[in-house]
Motif scaffolding. Structure first.
Motif, PDB file in Angstrom:
ATOM      1  N   LYS A 160       5.292  10.519   6.545  1.00 18.14           N
ATOM      2  CA  LYS A 160       5.499  11.055   5.197  1.00 18.14           C
ATOM      3  C   LYS A 160       4.163  11.277   4.505  1.00 18.14           C
ATOM      4  N   ILE A 161       3.243  10.353   4.684  1.00 16.80           N
ATOM      5  CA  ILE A 161       1.907  10.511   4.104  1.00 16.80           C
ATOM      6  C   ILE A 161       1.217  11.728   4.710  1.00 16.80           C
TER       7      ILE A 161
ATOM      8  N   ALA B  24       0.840  -1.198   0.000  1.00 14.14           N
ATOM      9  CA  ALA B  24       0.000   0.000   0.000  1.00 14.14           C
ATOM     10  C   ALA B  24       0.877   1.250   0.000  1.00 14.14           C
ATOM     11  N   TYR B  25       1.985   1.197   0.714  1.00 19.54           N
ATOM     12  CA  TYR B  25       2.897   2.346   0.739  1.00 19.54           C
ATOM     13  C   TYR B  25       3.554   2.549  -0.626  1.00 19.54           C
ATOM     14  N   TYR B  26       3.884   1.461  -1.318  1.00 22.91           N
ATOM     15  CA  TYR B  26       4.409   1.600  -2.679  1.00 22.91           C
ATOM     16  C   TYR B  26       3.379   2.291  -3.568  1.00 22.91           C
ATOM     17  N   PHE B  27       2.113   1.960  -3.366  1.00 20.36           N
ATOM     18  CA  PHE B  27       1.055   2.602  -4.137  1.00 20.36           C
ATOM     19  C   PHE B  27       1.019   4.091  -3.816  1.00 20.36           C
TER      20      PHE B  27
ATOM     21  N   GLU C 226       3.484   1.370  16.270  1.00 20.38           N
ATOM     22  CA  GLU C 226       4.930   1.409  16.115  1.00 20.38           C
ATOM     23  C   GLU C 226       5.386   1.067  14.697  1.00 20.38           C
ATOM     24  N   GLU C 227       4.542   0.447  13.928  1.00 20.11           N
ATOM     25  CA  GLU C 227       4.937   0.002  12.595  1.00 20.11           C
ATOM     26  C   GLU C 227       4.781   1.112  11.559  1.00 20.11           C
ATOM     27  N   LEU C 228       5.727   1.163  10.604  1.00 18.71           N
ATOM     28  CA  LEU C 228       5.701   2.112   9.488  1.00 18.71           C
ATOM     29  C   LEU C 228       5.489   3.556   9.955  1.00 18.71           C
ATOM     30  N   GLN C 229       6.112   3.909  11.054  1.00 17.43           N
ATOM     31  CA  GLN C 229       5.942   5.269  11.587  1.00 17.43           C
ATOM     32  C   GLN C 229       6.436   6.322  10.606  1.00 17.43           C
TER      33      GLN C 229
ATOM     34  N   ILE D 265      -3.132   1.009   5.472  1.00 14.56           N
ATOM     35  CA  ILE D 265      -1.930   0.964   6.294  1.00 14.56           C
ATOM     36  C   ILE D 265      -2.283   1.034   7.774  1.00 14.56           C
ATOM     37  N   ILE D 266      -3.125   1.985   8.155  1.00  8.58           N
ATOM     38  CA  ILE D 266      -3.451   2.183   9.574  1.00  8.58           C
ATOM     39  C   ILE D 266      -4.181   0.974  10.157  1.00  8.58           C
ATOM     40  N   ARG D 267      -5.116   0.410   9.404  1.00 15.53           N
ATOM     41  CA  ARG D 267      -5.891  -0.714   9.915  1.00 15.53           C
ATOM     42  C   ARG D 267      -5.086  -2.006  10.050  1.00 15.53           C
ATOM     43  N   ASN D 268      -3.946  -2.063   9.392  1.00 13.56           N
ATOM     44  CA  ASN D 268      -3.177  -3.311   9.374  1.00 13.56           C
ATOM     45  C   ASN D 268      -1.785  -3.171   9.979  1.00 13.56           C
ATOM     46  N   THR D 269      -1.576  -2.130  10.744  1.00 16.65           N
ATOM     47  CA  THR D 269      -0.302  -1.955  11.440  1.00 16.65           C
ATOM     48  C   THR D 269      -0.550  -1.493  12.871  1.00 16.65           C
TER      49      THR D 269
END
Length: 322
Positions: A281-282, A225-228, A273-276, A266-270
């Protein structure tokens, strides 16, 4: 055959033993005979090579390129670099095409003296059932700017590399981004369309796009999702730096819709602490969208952009509950 220009048809493949035979059967049976069929094997570890080697032994038009598993972007780039045709088109190894796929694309392009031609796709599951009907348009011939707008709106014209025929010179000067492991086509097609003076389109469904249960669209992980997100922002930054376009509201809304979809995934699946760094950046990139008034993007998008930009924890709490 030799009176026709050469079309380089590029097929990237990776572990495609379940689908490659049907794909290649459809390609070698094209009514347009003057083809250069370039198969780029992205480090397959299954029986993929056995399948294409058998086809290669029976059809001299087939060329094989092998590489380590670097991803589909590098595979497409290698295919384009090796292509010697006047025109280039793509077919994915898990899809298949009708016998007149190349001939219709070629006829459209030559008849209208266009730079890019487009045919429609049938969106199917693995059993051949149609699962999606995309919007169509009465417009069939577009100037370059109009085609670019439709691509950015991502409805009538979509950012798949397949289903299109391009002048080879357009692709020779553009590379698919090898730093993106997915959605590389989304961040590349607009660069190609930006070169076009004229684009022509047919509503004939000559490409069979097969959506698998394990595809990215069904299983979009937080990282993919972040690559998208990165691809979306590349499109947005390009659009902001081009000559002002009409339909700014619809293009902006489409970009914002995708950004919010990515953020929600991203938010619902992390965990917190993950992908902070990625989440921050988003959030920072949302500042670029705060300038758009509610009349252009609608109340919902106007609200959620501001909620995440100013109150990210509250936004995350609200989204996680839904």
């Amino acid at each position: 055959m030799n009176s026709l220009p050469l079309i380089s048809l590029i097929i990237p493949c990776y572990n495609a033993e379940q689908t490659l035979e049907k794909c290649l059967d459809s390609v070698i049976q094209q009514s347009f005979l003057n083809l250069e069929i370039i198969i780029v094997d992205d480090g397959s570890t299954d029986r993929t090579s056995t399948i294409y080697e058998q086809f290669e032994s029976e059809d001299k038009r087939i060329k094989i390129i092998r590489q380590e598993n670097y991803g589909v972007s590098k595979a497409r780039n290698k295919g384009v670099k090796a292509a010697t045709g006047k025109y280039i088109c793509f077919v994915d190894s898990d899809d298949w095409v009708e016998p007149n796929y190349c001939s219709e694309l070629h006829n459209l392009l030559v008849t209208e003296n266009a730079d890019i031609s487009i045919v429609e796709a049938s969106y199917e599951d693995e059993n051949g059932n149609v699962i999606f009907n995309k919007p169509t348009s009465s417009e069939k011939i577009f100037d370059g700017k109009r085609a670019l707008i439709l691509l950015l709106e991502d409805e009538v014209v979509q950012s798949h590399p397949w289903g299109k025929l391009y002048k080879a010179t357009f692709l020779k000067s553009v590379s698919f981004p090898e730093n993106l492991k997915c959605f590389e086509d989304y961040s590349t097609l607009f660069k190609i369309f930006d070169k076009a003076v004229k684009v022509v389109k047919s509503d004939e469904k000559l490409y069979h796009y097969i959506q698998h249960e394990d595809s990215l669209s069904h299983n979009l992980s937080p990282q993919t999702a972040y690559y998208f997100y990165l691809a979306i922002m590349e499109v947005f930054n390009f659009w902001q730096n081009t000559t002002p376009l009409h339909n700014q509201g619809s293009i902006t809304k489409n970009i914002i819709r995708k950004l919010l979809m990515v953020l929600k995934r991203i938010i619902r699946n992390t965990s917190k602490e993950e992908l902070q760094a990625e989440k921050e950046k988003i959030r920072q990139s949302f500042k670029s969208f705060l300038k758009y008034p509610v009349k252009d993007i609608g109340v919902e998008y106007y609200f959620y952009l501001r909620l995440y930009y100013y109150y990210p924890k509250l936004y995350a709490k609200l989204i996680s509950k839904k």
